[in-house]
Design an enzyme around this catalytic site. Structure first.
Site, mmCIF file in Angstrom:
data_model
loop_
_atom_site.group_PDB
_atom_site.id
_atom_site.type_symbol
_atom_site.label_atom_id
_atom_site.label_comp_id
_atom_site.label_asym_id
_atom_site.label_seq_id
_atom_site.Cartn_x
_atom_site.Cartn_y
_atom_site.Cartn_z
ATOM 1 N N ASP A 199 8.540 -48.642 -9.232
ATOM 2 C CA ASP A 199 9.918 -48.382 -9.615
ATOM 3 C C ASP A 199 10.066 -46.938 -10.096
ATOM 4 O OD1 ASP A 199 12.625 -49.518 -10.320
ATOM 5 O OD2 ASP A 199 11.998 -48.861 -12.308
ATOM 6 N N GLU A 256 -9.999 -48.560 -4.075
ATOM 7 C CA GLU A 256 -11.087 -49.455 -4.483
ATOM 8 C C GLU A 256 -10.851 -50.886 -4.006
ATOM 9 O OE1 GLU A 256 -12.117 -49.409 -8.612
ATOM 10 O OE2 GLU A 256 -11.593 -47.277 -8.833
#
Length: 541
Positions: A199, A256
């Site tokens: 956001d 990751e």
């Protein structure tokens, strides 16, 4: 597939308005779980969940008081886990909102920060001394009206809030804040989410010197704006260069977790396309970005072409995510109604256009039903922006009313109680059950065109080149190693015709209100044509 997001289709779920299962009138996670088959039937790739974390709900969840737990309004963490598991079983990815530019003033971080100037989190938010006359440090306004500074008598300072006063801005110039935000993201990634919608991603950093913004250059015939926020160029209050380094940290974390993705919301009226490109270029920042470029009233060939070309001119390797509606703007069926005589024609043309642009796609719940904006009276509003600026700006409630599922009268199976926002007759009549049984419905068309797009990879991954055409005709070519397709749209309710010069051109059956015969391409109202090409040369006039 690691890059499933590239050219993918994301379906935004606004949980409050999707499906209620406990009768309190507010949608919940078990309700989303119940309706997952509907989402899967569309043929989308991913679900974006608007905020579900704990919140006082003053801005409907975009004011977070606890980032690592589900708000009881929506259910439990076990409900969340069940939703992720079921979605993955259905082949759906799930990304969730991360609202980290600001928190709720009820968040423990802010409760501690506001107590003194020397506590452990004193510098976790943006604090500033008053000017000698007691006024705020600069002229920055808040998006929801008034100044972006709120006085705190305990510290004898102002704190920054770009939105509501109950939404204080975090200080991303503080490395501890960045680390804490990344820890939150890691928590949800380890829980199984497939990424994040970020956001207000360009609001993270502010100008350290707190310089005042310059005025916005406005049309002399429009001496004022409904919202004073629009009277400034927000040069110093957002979109700062330090943001890029933090986005690289976000990408390092996501890398990751193979197969995860990110899409950032860029709210900037002056440099939106430039920032979208900057934030997604190089493969070391965000995967995708979207802005409000196609979420306004503009519906011209020039507008669509300029924004798409502008993005790829700024970045050769960045990636956009295009959308025509979401939870913050009036639904496009209503917004673009002046450019059509028939809502169904406009709705079909809009999704056909969006699915053929180069980039990824975000659909907002209810688009597949052709829902128009809900007309609400003042007493029905819940949105603080709408309440403040009524009636010139009616706020965001009109696009947030609940999904109509079943036949009959409202609330159409959304809840057994009273819905938090009303379902009115124009929306009630477009319910899922009726459209499920109609092979000519908008819902059937969405399923058909999404399935068709999957059989034409050139629309997901191919290059895009625009052809020179006169308004209201928009035309572009999508090309890939094994396919070549011409996409032409009549963005008006009037018929138009063009001469097409291209060897071996064939009109695809998914085209609508369009015919191709003897080199003449004829369009009815809001018609569009997908034309396969076998020769490298094509000309329209």
């Amino acid at each position: 597939m690691a890059d499933w997001w590239r050219g993918g289709v994301i379906y935004q779920v606004y949980p409050r308005s999707f499906q209620d299962t406990n009768g309190d009138g507010v949608g919940d996670l078990p309700g989303i779980l119940r309706r997952l088959d509907h989402i899967a039937s569309l043929g989308v790739d991913c679900i974006w969940l608007s905020p579900i974390t704990q919140s006082p709900q003053e801005d409907m969840g975009y004011d977070v008081s606890n980032y690592i737990d589900v708000d009881p309004l929506f259910g439990t963490m076990e409900d969340f886990d069940s939703l992720i598991e079921r979605a993955h079983t259905l082949g759906l990815k799930v990304i969730m909102d991360q609202v980290v530019s600001h928190t709720s003033d009820q968040h423990p971080w802010f409760r501690e920060s506001r107590l003194s100037r020397d506590n452990a989190r004193a510098d976790w938010y943006v604090w500033a001394d008053p000017l000698p006359d007691g006024s705020p440090p600069n002229n920055w306004p808040a998006v929801f009206g008034g100044r972006a500074w709120e006085w705190n008598p305990t510290r004898g300072q102002y704190y920054l809030h770009n939105f509501l006063a109950s939404q204080p801005d975090l200080n991303f110039h503080n490395g501890e804040v960045q680390d804490a935000v990344l820890d939150i993201m890691r928590f949800w990634l380890e829980r199984g989410v497939d990424g994040f919608r970020l956001d207000t991603v360009n609001y993270y950093f502010h100008d350290k010197k707190l310089r005042s913004n310059p005025p916005n250059k406005r049309d002399e015939h429009l001496p004022y704006a409904v919202n004073p926020y629009d009277m400034q160029e927000h040069k110093y209050s957002k979109s700062q260069p330090e943001n890029v380094a933090f986005l690289k940290r976000v990408r390092t974390l996501l890398d990751e977790f193979p197969g995860t993705t990110s899409v950032g919301e860029v709210g900037d009226s002056h440099r939106a396309v430039e920032l979208m490109a900057e934030y997604t270029s190089g493969g070391d920042k965000l995967h995708m970005c979207y802005s409000f470029e196609f979420l306004g009233p503009d519906f011209t060939a020039k507008h669509f072409r300029s924004r798409v070309e502008g993005f790829y001119r700024e970045s050769k390797d960045g990636w956009p995510c295009w959308s025509f509606s979401n939870h913050d703007v009036p639904r496009h069926i209503t917004r673009w109604a002046p450019h059509s005589l028939d809502a169904a024609d406009l709705g079909r043309q809009a999704v056909a256009l969006m699915l053929s642009l180069k980039g990824s796609v975000c659909l907002y719940q209810g688009e597949e039903l052709g829902l128009p904006e809900t007309d609400l009276i003042f007493e029905e509003l819940t949105d603080p922006r709408g309440i403040r600026f009524w009636p010139e700006d009616k706020g965001r409630d009109g696009c947030r009313t609940p999904m109509p599922w079943d036949e009959g009268e409202a609330p159409n199976g959304f809840t057994t109680g009273t819905p938090w926002l009303p379902i009115k007759p124009p929306q009630s009549l477009l319910n899922v059950a009726i459209q499920d049984a109609d092979e000519n419905s908008m819902l059937a068309f969405y399923r058909a065109i999404l399935a068709w797009r999957r059989t034409h990879p050139v629309l997901s991954h191919g290059d895009i080149d625009f052809l020179k055409t006169q308004e209201p005709i928009l035309a572009f070519r999508r090309t890939g190693p094994d396919a070549d397709m011409l996409c032409v749209f009549n963005l008006s309710p009037e018929p138009h015709e063009l001469k097409l010069t291209a060897e071996g051109a064939a009109l695809d059956p998914i085209s609508r209100n369009a015919t191709l015969q003897d080199g003449k391409l004829e369009f009815g109202p809001n018609g569009y044509a997908f034309i396969t090409l076998t020769d490298g040369k094509v000309k329209l006039n």
